[in-house]
Design a protein around this motif. Structure first.
Motif, PDB file in Angstrom:
ATOM      1  N   PRO A 192      -4.496  -2.126  -2.768  1.00 28.54           N
ATOM      2  CA  PRO A 192      -3.218  -2.746  -2.377  1.00 28.54           C
ATOM      3  C   PRO A 192      -3.401  -4.212  -2.005  1.00 28.54           C
TER       4      PRO A 192
ATOM      5  N   ASP B 196     -10.769   0.538  -6.137  1.00 31.35           N
ATOM      6  CA  ASP B 196     -10.356   0.390  -4.744  1.00 31.35           C
ATOM      7  C   ASP B 196     -11.472   0.930  -3.846  1.00 31.35           C
TER       8      ASP B 196
ATOM      9  N   ALA C 110       9.880  12.040  -8.316  1.00 32.12           N
ATOM     10  CA  ALA C 110      10.434  12.440  -7.011  1.00 32.12           C
ATOM     11  C   ALA C 110       9.331  12.697  -5.990  1.00 32.12           C
ATOM     12  N   ARG C 111       9.698  12.575  -4.726  1.00 31.75           N
ATOM     13  CA  ARG C 111       8.772  12.982  -3.655  1.00 31.75           C
ATOM     14  C   ARG C 111       8.700  14.507  -3.636  1.00 31.75           C
ATOM     15  N   ARG C 112       7.498  15.030  -3.804  1.00 38.43           N
ATOM     16  CA  ARG C 112       7.320  16.488  -3.777  1.00 38.43           C
ATOM     17  C   ARG C 112       6.042  16.806  -3.022  1.00 38.43           C
TER      18      ARG C 112
ATOM     19  N   ARG D  51     -10.004  12.288  -5.054  1.00 37.75           N
ATOM     20  CA  ARG D  51      -8.989  13.222  -5.584  1.00 37.75           C
ATOM     21  C   ARG D  51      -9.416  13.822  -6.915  1.00 37.75           C
TER      22      ARG D  51
ATOM     23  N   GLY E  38       0.809  -1.221   0.000  1.00 33.94           N
ATOM     24  CA  GLY E  38       0.000   0.000   0.000  1.00 33.94           C
ATOM     25  C   GLY E  38       0.838   1.265   0.000  1.00 33.94           C
ATOM     26  N   GLY E  39       0.206   2.341  -0.403  1.00 35.11           N
ATOM     27  CA  GLY E  39       0.798   3.673  -0.253  1.00 35.11           C
ATOM     28  C   GLY E  39       1.962   4.006  -1.165  1.00 35.11           C
ATOM     29  N   VAL E  40       2.106   3.290  -2.272  1.00 29.34           N
ATOM     30  CA  VAL E  40       3.246   3.546  -3.159  1.00 29.34           C
ATOM     31  C   VAL E  40       2.951   4.637  -4.192  1.00 29.34           C
ATOM     32  N   GLY E  41       1.673   5.002  -4.321  1.00 26.40           N
ATOM     33  CA  GLY E  41       1.309   6.066  -5.273  1.00 26.40           C
ATOM     34  C   GLY E  41       0.505   5.596  -6.472  1.00 26.40           C
ATOM     35  N   LYS E  42      -0.126   4.429  -6.353  1.00 26.10           N
ATOM     36  CA  LYS E  42      -0.941   3.923  -7.475  1.00 26.10           C
ATOM     37  C   LYS E  42      -2.045   4.924  -7.848  1.00 26.10           C
ATOM     38  N   SER E  43      -2.767   5.402  -6.834  1.00 29.55           N
ATOM     39  CA  SER E  43      -3.898   6.291  -7.114  1.00 29.55           C
ATOM     40  C   SER E  43      -3.422   7.629  -7.673  1.00 29.55           C
ATOM     41  N   ASP E  44      -2.362   8.173  -7.093  1.00 31.01           N
ATOM     42  CA  ASP E  44      -1.833   9.444  -7.611  1.00 31.01           C
ATOM     43  C   ASP E  44      -1.345   9.296  -9.046  1.00 31.01           C
TER      44      ASP E  44
ATOM     45  N   ASN F  67       8.136   5.728  -7.821  1.00 32.56           N
ATOM     46  CA  ASN F  67       7.494   6.962  -7.359  1.00 32.56           C
ATOM     47  C   ASN F  67       8.007   7.332  -5.965  1.00 32.56           C
TER      48      ASN F  67
ATOM     49  N   GLN G   4     -11.418   2.036  -1.073  1.00 36.07           N
ATOM     50  CA  GLN G   4     -11.023   3.256  -0.352  1.00 36.07           C
ATOM     51  C   GLN G   4     -11.534   4.509  -1.068  1.00 36.07           C
TER      52      GLN G   4
HETATM   53  N1  LIG Z   1       5.623  11.613  -5.583  1.00 39.13           N
HETATM   54  C1  LIG Z   1       4.973  11.907  -4.454  1.00 39.13           C
HETATM   55  N2  LIG Z   1       5.366  12.947  -3.677  1.00 39.13           N
HETATM   56  C2  LIG Z   1       4.709  13.240  -2.528  1.00 39.13           C
HETATM   57  N3  LIG Z   1       3.642  12.577  -2.065  1.00 39.13           N
HETATM   58  C3  LIG Z   1       3.206  11.525  -2.797  1.00 39.13           C
HETATM   59  C4  LIG Z   1       3.834  11.136  -4.022  1.00 39.13           C
HETATM   60  N4  LIG Z   1       3.176  10.062  -4.522  1.00 39.13           N
HETATM   61  C5  LIG Z   1       2.194   9.799  -3.648  1.00 39.13           C
HETATM   62  N5  LIG Z   1       2.201  10.672  -2.616  1.00 39.13           N
HETATM   63  C6  LIG Z   1       1.295  10.694  -1.462  1.00 39.13           C
HETATM   64  O1  LIG Z   1       1.494   9.493  -0.730  1.00 39.13           O
HETATM   65  C7  LIG Z   1       0.265   8.973  -0.258  1.00 39.13           C
HETATM   66  C8  LIG Z   1       0.024   7.594  -0.862  1.00 39.13           C
HETATM   67  O2  LIG Z   1      -0.205   7.738  -2.270  1.00 39.13           O
HETATM   68  P1  LIG Z   1      -1.403   6.987  -3.002  1.00 39.13           P
HETATM   69  O3  LIG Z   1      -2.631   7.071  -2.158  1.00 39.13           O
HETATM   70  O4  LIG Z   1      -1.492   7.492  -4.379  1.00 39.13           O
HETATM   71  O5  LIG Z   1      -0.822   5.520  -2.946  1.00 39.13           O
HETATM   72  P2  LIG Z   1      -1.568   4.158  -3.258  1.00 39.13           P
HETATM   73  O6  LIG Z   1      -0.539   3.189  -3.705  1.00 39.13           O
HETATM   74  O7  LIG Z   1      -2.702   4.406  -4.156  1.00 39.13           O
HETATM   75  O8  LIG Z   1      -2.122   3.781  -1.819  1.00 39.13           O
HETATM   76  P3  LIG Z   1      -3.127   2.545  -1.481  1.00 39.13           P
HETATM   77  O9  LIG Z   1      -2.275   1.338  -1.555  1.00 39.13           O
HETATM   78  O10 LIG Z   1      -3.637   2.854  -0.106  1.00 39.13           O
HETATM   79  O11 LIG Z   1      -4.183   2.566  -2.523  1.00 39.13           O
HETATM   80  C9  LIG Z   1      -0.797   9.991  -0.675  1.00 39.13           C
HETATM   81  O12 LIG Z   1      -1.006  10.892   0.371  1.00 39.13           O
HETATM   82  C10 LIG Z   1      -0.164  10.669  -1.869  1.00 39.13           C
HETATM   83  O13 LIG Z   1      -0.670  11.942  -2.126  1.00 39.13           O
END
Ligand SMILES: Nc1ncnc2c1ncn2[C@@H]1O[C@H](COP(=O)(O)OP(=O)(O)OP(=O)(O)O)[C@@H](O)[C@H]1O
Ligand SMILES: [Mg+2]
Length: 260
Positions: free
Chosen positions: A130, A34, A217-219, A42, A6-12, A187, A36
């Protein structure tokens, strides 16, 4: 977009890559798969209990051809996006589909729902939960390709490997023999940290040419856009130009790889 970590940035990534493709004139469908509902939120969508909207959950439950046609709704952003990006939203209700995982052929229900319902769209991106369980398996059966999303961090790299192994072993059972692994997107990369550099090197060692450029990058501005439900360029925070540019470049890679 898959990783059972989880939380790797799939949704973003689903949302930002979709937006970058829409900006260059493509018509994009985003499927929130998902429970969630993070992607939906978003993109400005809110479930209204007083006026229940039909979501991806009902489309899949119906188990009929083309039901997704009734689900697509414009993203709740400004017109330049709303005209080119449609969302198949989800909320917690989608959890109920897990209970049907044992029904014969249930893994084919998203593919069936999409049949004839995506003809006007250039690209359809599916944001998976996830997990590698039923919803993700349905997405695999419906998709042409998988984009694995990972961070430069051991748990998500192991998750990425697990996705590849799972597809190798299970694609046939999911009627997804032709499913490609299109790539791996790294990501949330923290520049200047030796440990991150080492982990990025191991992603490249493990996945070679499958690793897409650029690494994202993390931003802070990327997290802010997600929190404020807005397109990236309307988000507050420094390094906006670089963040926008990174998704433009990612869209270049997507287009190159998909037309190759
Ligand atoms: N490149 C980035 N820089 C900064 N913050 C980020 C970046 N990518 C993702 N995030 C933040 O990290 C968190 C997790 O991202 P996201 O929800 O997209 O992940 P996910 O893989 O979809 O999570 P899940 O597994 O819960 O579905 C969110 O708050 C998101 O805005
Ligand atoms: Mg997500």
């Amino acid at each position: 977009m898959i990783n059972n970590r989880g939380g790797v940035g799939k949704s973003d990534l689903t949302l930002r890559l979709g937006a970058a493709l829409a900006k260059r004139g493509r018509k994009v469908g985003l499927i929130d798969f998902d429970p969630q509902g993070n992607l939906s939120r978003r993109a400005g969508w809110i479930y209204n209990e007083a006026e229940p909207q039909i979501t991806v959950s009902e489309a899949v439950q119906a188990d009929r051809v083309g039901t997704m046609r009734q689900v697509w709704t414009p993203v709740q952003w400004k017109a330049e996006y709303a005209q080119r990006m449609v969302l198949a939203p989800a909320w917690l209700e989608l959890e109920n589909r897990y209970a049907e995982a044992g029904l014969p052929g249930s893994h084919l229900r998203l593919a069936r729902a999409l049949q004839g319902a995506d003809e006007d769209l250039d690209d359809v991106l599916i944001d998976c939960p996830p997990s590698l369980f039923h919803l993700t398996q349905m997405a695999m059966s419906a998709a042409d390709g998988v984009l694995i999303v990972t961070r430069a961090e051991i748990d998500s790299i192991l998750g990425a490997k697990r996705v590849r192994t799972f597809i190798g072993e299970k694609a046939h059972a999911l009627h997804a023999d032709d499913l490609r692994i299109d790539g791996v997107v790294v990501n949330d990369y923290e520049q200047g940290k030796p440990r991150q550099r080492q982990q990025l090197a191991s992603v490249r060692r493990l996945f070679g040419d499958l690793v897409w450029e650029p690494v994202i990058a993390r931003r802070e501005v990327i997290a802010n856009a997600a929190n404020d439900f807005v397109p990236l360029e309307d988000a507050k925070g420094s390094q906006l130009t670089q963040a926008v540019a990174s998704f433009e470049l990612l869209a270049d890679t997507y287009e190159k790889r998909n037309t190759a």
